[in-house]
Design a protein around this motif. Structure first.
Motif, PDB file in Angstrom:
ATOM      1  N   ASP B  99      63.252 -84.023  40.139  1.00 53.09           N
ATOM      2  CA  ASP B  99      62.540 -82.903  39.504  1.00 53.09           C
ATOM      3  C   ASP B  99      62.599 -81.652  40.372  1.00 53.09           C
ATOM      4  OD1 ASP B  99      61.230 -84.228  37.130  1.00 53.09           O
ATOM      5  OD2 ASP B  99      60.575 -85.541  38.746  1.00 53.09           O
ATOM      6  N   ASP B 100      62.779 -81.857  41.662  1.00 57.11           N
ATOM      7  CA  ASP B 100      62.824 -80.715  42.569  1.00 57.11           C
ATOM      8  C   ASP B 100      63.718 -81.084  43.748  1.00 57.11           C
ATOM      9  OD1 ASP B 100      62.322 -78.238  43.588  1.00 57.11           O
ATOM     10  OD2 ASP B 100      60.221 -78.588  44.076  1.00 57.11           O
ATOM     11  N   PHE B 101      64.076 -80.089  44.514  1.00 59.42           N
ATOM     12  CA  PHE B 101      65.098 -80.259  45.532  1.00 59.42           C
ATOM     13  C   PHE B 101      64.761 -79.372  46.721  1.00 59.42           C
ATOM     14  CE2 PHE B 101      69.087 -78.971  47.455  1.00 59.42           C
ATOM     15  CZ  PHE B 101      69.891 -80.103  47.397  1.00 59.42           C
ATOM     16  N   LEU B 102      64.854 -79.925  47.914  1.00 61.01           N
ATOM     17  CA  LEU B 102      64.559 -79.129  49.114  1.00 61.01           C
ATOM     18  C   LEU B 102      65.593 -79.460  50.184  1.00 61.01           C
ATOM     19  CD1 LEU B 102      62.484 -77.065  50.075  1.00 61.01           C
ATOM     20  CD2 LEU B 102      61.070 -78.933  50.881  1.00 61.01           C
ATOM     21  N   SER B 103      66.208 -78.406  50.711  1.00 63.54           N
ATOM     22  CA  SER B 103      67.227 -78.613  51.745  1.00 63.54           C
ATOM     23  C   SER B 103      66.587 -78.772  53.107  1.00 63.54           C
ATOM     24  CB  SER B 103      68.170 -77.413  51.788  1.00 63.54           C
ATOM     25  OG  SER B 103      69.012 -77.424  50.677  1.00 63.54           O
ATOM     26  N   LYS B 104      67.178 -79.690  53.902  1.00 58.84           N
ATOM     27  CA  LYS B 104      66.745 -79.857  55.288  1.00 58.84           C
ATOM     28  C   LYS B 104      67.537 -78.890  56.166  1.00 58.84           C
ATOM     29  CE  LYS B 104      65.806 -84.842  55.317  1.00 58.84           C
ATOM     30  NZ  LYS B 104      66.365 -86.101  55.851  1.00 58.84           N
ATOM     31  N   PRO B 105      67.047 -78.374  57.251  1.00 59.97           N
ATOM     32  CA  PRO B 105      65.664 -78.564  57.694  1.00 59.97           C
ATOM     33  C   PRO B 105      64.745 -77.673  56.860  1.00 59.97           C
ATOM     34  CG  PRO B 105      66.842 -77.124  59.198  1.00 59.97           C
ATOM     35  CD  PRO B 105      67.818 -77.547  58.166  1.00 59.97           C
ATOM     36  N   PHE B 106      63.678 -78.262  56.382  1.00 57.21           N
ATOM     37  CA  PHE B 106      62.834 -77.500  55.454  1.00 57.21           C
ATOM     38  C   PHE B 106      61.664 -76.869  56.199  1.00 57.21           C
ATOM     39  CE2 PHE B 106      62.030 -82.034  55.293  1.00 57.21           C
ATOM     40  CZ  PHE B 106      60.736 -82.099  55.740  1.00 57.21           C
ATOM     41  N   ASP B 107      61.206 -75.798  55.622  1.00 61.27           N
ATOM     42  CA  ASP B 107      60.013 -75.119  56.123  1.00 61.27           C
ATOM     43  C   ASP B 107      58.814 -75.904  55.586  1.00 61.27           C
ATOM     44  OD1 ASP B 107      57.751 -73.449  56.273  1.00 61.27           O
ATOM     45  OD2 ASP B 107      59.029 -71.666  56.358  1.00 61.27           O
TER      46      ASP B 107
END
Lengths: 116, 296
Positions: B99-107
């Motif tokens: 449903d959602d996506f976050l790239s590493k390294p993430f804040d």
């Protein structure tokens, strides 16, 4: 500076105990992660090499500045060798040695920050 | 709210756990997809998931696909974490069911607001599910849900070779209650009956409103004699505890109850089983009401 102080402070809400715990966990895991990289290199196993670098990259990403993280992304990509021209593994090793030296610097900075 | 973290990296797991606890969530951890699937098979499964893309064994996108293939209708909000970058990775993750996506390294501040958004959607889904499965007036299960639970209970009883009984309960002369005291008082009476049912049933029994004043009660691991005991407790509770609409208006109620115990050799399907309990209820009505009849 390889260590991203702001990131670590943000990650731990500047909780000194938490900084020490997460640093110790990283330092305990690091030798095994480096061994996996070097074993995969010795076996010239590009797939395992990229997996081992990816694992290290994920862990380093919690502490390092973005440019250092991106260095690992590049090593991962080059290890996989999917894109022409494929870098010979001997050249890859030179890049890894440079990165490993910087990793050692980051470890010193981290130990200093965590007071361990 | 529980949040399942699926990541093979111990440091990321540790960092995520610390952050989630700080934000008021309860982290549940899995080191790989197999462990995650085991956690998702429990009754108290988390519905908000943070999944790493690259893991030994089954990858994050494959885990997403497996979760989305589930047929039990449960909703899971999946946030995919990855060291991969670019639109292709986002598309692949979303097409796999994230449903959602976050790239590493993430804040971590970004992760915090994304988790908050995910938890809002999970809560909304749970509210919708509640609205779709509960009777609006009495808050017991509605007909659709009790039918589903009924089918599950039959399957469980068959699988475990355990007893299973049902009660069909109807409030006697309820039309007179409505005609005499009005529909608002009738509604109070229905709520009162459900309240008494809940008070006198066991934790694992289920109550559903089947029609106007008719209720179905599922009694797992219960034979007809035990069901009779439960039914008698309910019948007498309703008879001796009138509905208090106001200081001046007390409504005496009685109920008729039909009971049947599931018999694999006799009940070809759910309808046949229900029919036996319903016929017993009919006999109870014909025999003078305010009584329990058990199907032979």
């Amino acid at each position: 500076m390889i260590l991203d102080h702001d990131r670590v402070q943000d990650l731990t809400r500047n909780n000194t105990k938490l900084i020490a715990s997460i640093s110790q966990l990283f330092l305990a895991e690091l030798p095994d992660m480096i061994r996996s990289v070097e074993k995969a290199y010795e076996q010239s196993d590009r797939k395992s090499l990229s997996i081992a670098i990816h694992r290290l990259k994920s862990a380093v990403g919690n502490f390092a500045v973005k440019s250092f993280y991106e260095q690992f992304s590049r090593l991962e990509l080059l290890a996989l060798g999917n894109n022409a021209p494929v870098m010979p593994l001997s050249d890859w090793l030179n890049e890894w040695d440079t990165t490993k030296a910087q990793l050692n610097t980051m470890v010193i900075e981290l130990k200093d920050m965590a007071g361990i | 709210m529980d949040v399942l973290i699926v990541d093979d990296d111990a440091i990321t797991r540790f960092a995520l756990c610390a952050a989630l606890e700080q934000w008021g969530f309860i982290p549940v951890v899995a080191e790989n997809a197999d462990q995650a699937l085991q956690k998702l098979a429990t009754d108290t499964t988390p519905h908000l998931l943070v999944i790493d893309w690259s893991m030994p064994g089954m990858s994050g996108p494959d885990l997403c696909k497996t979760i989305r293939k589930r047929e039990d209708g449960q909703f899971f909000y999946i946030l995919m974490l990855t060291g991969k970058e670019g639109n292709e990775a986002i598309i692949e993750a979303m097409e796999a069911g994230a449903d959602d996506f976050l790239s590493k390294p993430f804040d971590h501040r970004v992760l915090k607001v994304r988790i908050a958004a995910g938890s809002r959607i999970v809560r909304l889904e749970q509210t919708l599910n509640q609205l779709a499965s509960r009777d609006a007036l009495t808050q017991c299960w509605n007909r659709r849900m009790i039918d589903e639970l009924f089918a599950n209970s039959i399957a469980e009883s068959t699988r475990k070779r355990s007893n299973f009984s049902i009660m069909v309960l109807d409030i006697d002369h309820f039309k007179i209650v409505n005609d005499t005291f009005g529909h608002a008082a009738g509604d109070v009476a229905l709520k009162h009956v459900v309240n008494l049912l809940n008070t006198n049933l066991r934790e694992y029994d289920q109550v559903g409103r089947y029609g106007g004043e008719e209720f179905v009660i599922l009694l797992p691991a219960t034979d007809r004699n035990e069901a009779w005991g439960v039914a008698e407790r309910i019948r007498s509770a309703i008879q001796f505890q009138p509905t208090i609409v106001s200081e001046d208006v007390h409504i005496d109620l009685t109920v008729s109850i039909g009971i049947a115990q599931f018999d694999r050799s006799r009940d070809a399907n759910q309808s046949a089983f229900f029919e036996r309990a319903d016929k017993a209820l009919y006999t109870a009505k014909q025999s003078g009401r305010n009584r329990i009849i058990c199907s032979e």
